[in-house]
Design a protein around this motif. Structure first.
Motif, PDB file in Angstrom:
ATOM      1  N   TRP A 131       1.059   6.346  -2.017  1.00  0.00           N
ATOM      2  CA  TRP A 131       0.590   5.402  -3.048  1.00  0.00           C
ATOM      3  C   TRP A 131       1.605   4.269  -3.219  1.00  0.00           C
ATOM      4  CZ3 TRP A 131      -3.666   7.508  -2.457  1.00  0.00           C
ATOM      5  CH2 TRP A 131      -3.958   8.842  -2.742  1.00  0.00           C
ATOM      6  N   SER A 132       2.882   4.593  -3.091  1.00  0.00           N
ATOM      7  CA  SER A 132       3.922   3.611  -3.420  1.00  0.00           C
ATOM      8  C   SER A 132       4.105   2.556  -2.343  1.00  0.00           C
ATOM      9  CB  SER A 132       5.259   4.322  -3.675  1.00  0.00           C
ATOM     10  OG  SER A 132       5.874   4.671  -2.448  1.00  0.00           O
ATOM     11  N   ILE A 133       3.603   2.802  -1.135  1.00  0.00           N
ATOM     12  CA  ILE A 133       3.819   1.809  -0.063  1.00  0.00           C
ATOM     13  C   ILE A 133       2.540   1.033   0.220  1.00  0.00           C
ATOM     14  CG2 ILE A 133       5.874   2.857   0.969  1.00  0.00           C
ATOM     15  CD1 ILE A 133       2.400   3.266   2.584  1.00  0.00           C
ATOM     16  N   MET A 134       1.597   1.068  -0.742  1.00  0.00           N
ATOM     17  CA  MET A 134       0.391   0.251  -0.610  1.00  0.00           C
ATOM     18  C   MET A 134       0.274  -0.686  -1.805  1.00  0.00           C
ATOM     19  SD  MET A 134      -2.433   2.892   1.040  1.00  0.00           S
ATOM     20  CE  MET A 134      -2.458   4.087  -0.301  1.00  0.00           C
ATOM     21  N   ALA A 135      -0.489  -1.762  -1.609  1.00  0.00           N
ATOM     22  CA  ALA A 135      -0.765  -2.729  -2.670  1.00  0.00           C
ATOM     23  C   ALA A 135      -2.045  -3.465  -2.278  1.00  0.00           C
ATOM     24  CB  ALA A 135       0.395  -3.706  -2.828  1.00  0.00           C
ATOM     25  N   PRO A 136      -2.717  -4.081  -3.261  1.00  0.00           N
ATOM     26  CA  PRO A 136      -3.944  -4.806  -2.936  1.00  0.00           C
ATOM     27  C   PRO A 136      -3.704  -5.890  -1.885  1.00  0.00           C
ATOM     28  CG  PRO A 136      -3.699  -4.589  -5.320  1.00  0.00           C
ATOM     29  CD  PRO A 136      -2.421  -4.109  -4.704  1.00  0.00           C
ATOM     30  N   SER A 137      -4.650  -6.027  -0.976  1.00  0.00           N
ATOM     31  CA  SER A 137      -4.552  -7.042   0.067  1.00  0.00           C
ATOM     32  C   SER A 137      -4.384  -8.422  -0.565  1.00  0.00           C
ATOM     33  CB  SER A 137      -5.817  -7.011   0.923  1.00  0.00           C
ATOM     34  OG  SER A 137      -5.742  -7.972   1.937  1.00  0.00           O
ATOM     35  N   GLY A 138      -3.380  -9.152  -0.131  1.00  0.00           N
ATOM     36  CA  GLY A 138      -3.128 -10.486  -0.653  1.00  0.00           C
ATOM     37  C   GLY A 138      -2.358 -10.497  -1.956  1.00  0.00           C
ATOM     38  N   SER A 139      -2.191  -9.351  -2.605  1.00  0.00           N
ATOM     39  CA  SER A 139      -1.378  -9.242  -3.828  1.00  0.00           C
ATOM     40  C   SER A 139      -0.288  -8.206  -3.604  1.00  0.00           C
ATOM     41  CB  SER A 139      -2.237  -8.841  -5.024  1.00  0.00           C
ATOM     42  OG  SER A 139      -3.237  -9.803  -5.261  1.00  0.00           O
ATOM     43  N   TYR A 146     -10.147   3.038  10.303  1.00  0.00           N
ATOM     44  CA  TYR A 146      -9.388   3.208   9.042  1.00  0.00           C
ATOM     45  C   TYR A 146      -7.958   2.723   9.232  1.00  0.00           C
ATOM     46  CZ  TYR A 146      -6.395   6.302   6.077  1.00  0.00           C
ATOM     47  OH  TYR A 146      -5.436   6.844   5.264  1.00  0.00           O
ATOM     48  N   ILE A 147      -7.344   3.115  10.330  1.00  0.00           N
ATOM     49  CA  ILE A 147      -5.944   2.729  10.552  1.00  0.00           C
ATOM     50  C   ILE A 147      -5.830   1.214  10.692  1.00  0.00           C
ATOM     51  CG2 ILE A 147      -3.961   2.940  12.101  1.00  0.00           C
ATOM     52  CD1 ILE A 147      -4.955   5.790  12.791  1.00  0.00           C
ATOM     53  N   SER A 148      -6.736   0.587  11.419  1.00  0.00           N
ATOM     54  CA  SER A 148      -6.584  -0.863  11.602  1.00  0.00           C
ATOM     55  C   SER A 148      -6.850  -1.610  10.302  1.00  0.00           C
ATOM     56  CB  SER A 148      -7.414  -1.386  12.764  1.00  0.00           C
ATOM     57  OG  SER A 148      -8.752  -1.166  12.541  1.00  0.00           O
ATOM     58  N   ALA A 149      -7.757  -1.107   9.450  1.00  0.00           N
ATOM     59  CA  ALA A 149      -7.991  -1.755   8.154  1.00  0.00           C
ATOM     60  C   ALA A 149      -6.819  -1.550   7.204  1.00  0.00           C
ATOM     61  CB  ALA A 149      -9.273  -1.186   7.524  1.00  0.00           C
ATOM     62  N   TRP A 150      -6.137  -0.426   7.350  1.00  0.00           N
ATOM     63  CA  TRP A 150      -5.059  -0.048   6.418  1.00  0.00           C
ATOM     64  C   TRP A 150      -3.900  -1.045   6.420  1.00  0.00           C
ATOM     65  CZ3 TRP A 150      -0.082   2.108   7.745  1.00  0.00           C
ATOM     66  CH2 TRP A 150       0.641   2.636   6.647  1.00  0.00           C
ATOM     67  N   TRP A 151      -3.670  -1.721   7.543  1.00  0.00           N
ATOM     68  CA  TRP A 151      -2.551  -2.683   7.577  1.00  0.00           C
ATOM     69  C   TRP A 151      -2.696  -3.750   6.493  1.00  0.00           C
ATOM     70  CZ3 TRP A 151       1.290  -0.689   9.968  1.00  0.00           C
ATOM     71  CH2 TRP A 151       1.119   0.058  11.134  1.00  0.00           C
ATOM     72  N   ASP A 152      -3.934  -4.024   6.074  1.00  0.00           N
ATOM     73  CA  ASP A 152      -4.172  -5.040   5.033  1.00  0.00           C
ATOM     74  C   ASP A 152      -3.618  -4.640   3.670  1.00  0.00           C
ATOM     75  OD1 ASP A 152      -5.504  -6.743   6.729  1.00  0.00           O
ATOM     76  OD2 ASP A 152      -7.499  -6.020   6.180  1.00  0.00           O
ATOM     77  N   VAL A 153      -3.333  -3.361   3.478  1.00  0.00           N
ATOM     78  CA  VAL A 153      -2.862  -2.905   2.169  1.00  0.00           C
ATOM     79  C   VAL A 153      -1.456  -2.293   2.220  1.00  0.00           C
ATOM     80  CG1 VAL A 153      -5.180  -2.655   1.191  1.00  0.00           C
ATOM     81  CG2 VAL A 153      -4.114  -0.689   2.351  1.00  0.00           C
ATOM     82  N   VAL A 154      -0.762  -2.482   3.328  1.00  0.00           N
ATOM     83  CA  VAL A 154       0.628  -2.001   3.375  1.00  0.00           C
ATOM     84  C   VAL A 154       1.519  -2.960   2.587  1.00  0.00           C
ATOM     85  CG1 VAL A 154       2.628  -1.545   4.845  1.00  0.00           C
ATOM     86  CG2 VAL A 154       0.359  -0.791   5.568  1.00  0.00           C
ATOM     87  N   ASN A 155       2.281  -2.392   1.673  1.00  0.00           N
ATOM     88  CA  ASN A 155       3.200  -3.163   0.819  1.00  0.00           C
ATOM     89  C   ASN A 155       4.573  -3.217   1.504  1.00  0.00           C
ATOM     90  OD1 ASN A 155       4.986  -4.095  -1.100  1.00  0.00           O
ATOM     91  ND2 ASN A 155       4.119  -2.892  -2.770  1.00  0.00           N
ATOM     92  N   TRP A 156       4.780  -4.271   2.288  1.00  0.00           N
ATOM     93  CA  TRP A 156       6.004  -4.344   3.098  1.00  0.00           C
ATOM     94  C   TRP A 156       7.260  -4.510   2.254  1.00  0.00           C
ATOM     95  CZ3 TRP A 156       6.162  -2.204   7.538  1.00  0.00           C
ATOM     96  CH2 TRP A 156       5.014  -2.133   8.324  1.00  0.00           C
ATOM     97  N   ALA A 206       7.807  -2.884  -0.512  1.00  0.00           N
ATOM     98  CA  ALA A 206       8.164  -1.508  -0.884  1.00  0.00           C
ATOM     99  C   ALA A 206       8.763  -0.766   0.315  1.00  0.00           C
ATOM    100  CB  ALA A 206       6.936  -0.770  -1.413  1.00  0.00           C
ATOM    101  N   VAL A 207       8.214  -1.004   1.501  1.00  0.00           N
ATOM    102  CA  VAL A 207       8.744  -0.357   2.707  1.00  0.00           C
ATOM    103  C   VAL A 207      10.162  -0.860   2.977  1.00  0.00           C
ATOM    104  CG1 VAL A 207       8.377   0.094   5.160  1.00  0.00           C
ATOM    105  CG2 VAL A 207       6.403  -0.133   3.631  1.00  0.00           C
ATOM    106  N   ALA A 208      10.380  -2.169   2.780  1.00  0.00           N
ATOM    107  CA  ALA A 208      11.709  -2.749   3.004  1.00  0.00           C
ATOM    108  C   ALA A 208      12.735  -2.164   2.038  1.00  0.00           C
ATOM    109  CB  ALA A 208      11.648  -4.272   2.858  1.00  0.00           C
ATOM    110  N   GLU A 209      12.323  -1.915   0.793  1.00  0.00           N
ATOM    111  CA  GLU A 209      13.234  -1.273  -0.169  1.00  0.00           C
ATOM    112  C   GLU A 209      13.638   0.115   0.313  1.00  0.00           C
ATOM    113  OE1 GLU A 209      12.041  -1.044  -4.309  1.00  0.00           O
ATOM    114  OE2 GLU A 209      11.407  -3.151  -4.238  1.00  0.00           O
ATOM    115  N   PRO A 262      -0.005   2.813  -8.972  1.00  0.00           N
ATOM    116  CA  PRO A 262       0.497   1.517  -9.438  1.00  0.00           C
ATOM    117  C   PRO A 262      -0.550   0.397  -9.382  1.00  0.00           C
ATOM    118  CG  PRO A 262       1.343   1.997  -7.239  1.00  0.00           C
ATOM    119  CD  PRO A 262       0.521   3.194  -7.657  1.00  0.00           C
ATOM    120  N   TYR A 263      -1.835   0.767  -9.199  1.00  0.00           N
ATOM    121  CA  TYR A 263      -2.945  -0.197  -9.118  1.00  0.00           C
ATOM    122  C   TYR A 263      -4.215   0.585  -9.447  1.00  0.00           C
ATOM    123  CZ  TYR A 263      -1.903   1.967  -4.653  1.00  0.00           C
ATOM    124  OH  TYR A 263      -1.518   2.866  -3.700  1.00  0.00           O
TER     125      TYR A 263
END
Ligand code: MN3
Length: 212
Positions: A86-94, A190-200, A202-205, A9-10
């Motif tokens: 893939w579906s629970i990530m999104a660009p950081s800040g977007s 990697y894990i600590s950087a990954w939080w920047d791209v979690v799409n909350w 999508a997770v909430a859905e 999706p990106y």
């Protein structure tokens, strides 16, 4: 029709710098494609040959014929897990990063004491998974639970098979192929950087659907 590789999706470069472009290209185009192809080959002559949703298959692994069950576990599992990833990530800040709100945010605070405590628990689940596997946040019995599975096992396979059960709403791939090009052996980085791209969102859905 059988399983098909979902489009991202990106763009491949959209999750930089948390996840590098080349890793995304190989991970989606080679690794995920291979899980799709191998799952389709394994299921070809079974009653699941026309199934398009891998979650339907991995939730019913004991119904898959013996001779292909192992291949289906690994490859339909791999397809399901990566499609979720893939579906629970999104660009950081977007769409990526920040903290969950709403009912999911409340449930995380109630269950884990704080969002930071949740992140610590989840990161530990990923960091301590020996070898290849996944860290998960699942809904089980109406509660949020953090855990991990080996290889391409999914919590949808159930406790007897995967050792950890529930409806996954957040999953993190901790196979070396997910991070080695940028992070080499530094899985915790990697894990600590990954939080920047979690799409909350999508997770909430997923949380709302699992609780409904
Ligand atoms: Mn992977």
């Amino acid at each position: 029709m059988a399983f098909a590789l979902p489009d991202l999706p990106y763009g491949f470069d959209a999750l930089e710098p948390a996840i590098d472009t080349q890793t995304m290209q190989i991970h989606h185009g080679k690794h995920h494609q291979a899980y799709v192809d191998k799952a389709n080959a394994a299921l070809k002559d079974t009653p699941f040959a026309e199934e398009t949703d891998p979650n339907e298959v991995i939730s019913r692994l004991p119904s898959v014929p013996d001779q292909v069950r192992g291949a289906v576990r690994n490859n339909a599992g791999g397809h399901a897990n990566h499609a979720l990833f893939w579906s629970i990530m999104a660009p950081s800040g977007s769409g990526g990063g920040g903290a969950p709100g709403g009912a999911l945010g409340d449930a995380i605070t109630q269950t884990f004491n704080s969002f930071d405590d949740f992140k610590t628990r989840f990161a530990a689940a990923g960091a301590t998974r020996f070898g290849s596997g996944w860290a998960w946040l699942v809904v089980s019995g109406g509660k949020l639970v953090v855990g991990s599975t080996p290889n391409q096992d999914s919590p949808l396979m159930g406790e007897d098979i995967a050792g950890f059960a529930g409806t996954p709403i957040l999953g993190l791939d901790v196979w070396e192929h997910a991070y080695y090009l940028r992070y080499q052996n530094r899985r915790p980085d990697y894990i600590s950087a990954w939080w920047d791209v979690v799409n909350w969102s999508a997770v909430a859905e997923r949380y709302d659907a699992a609780m409904a």
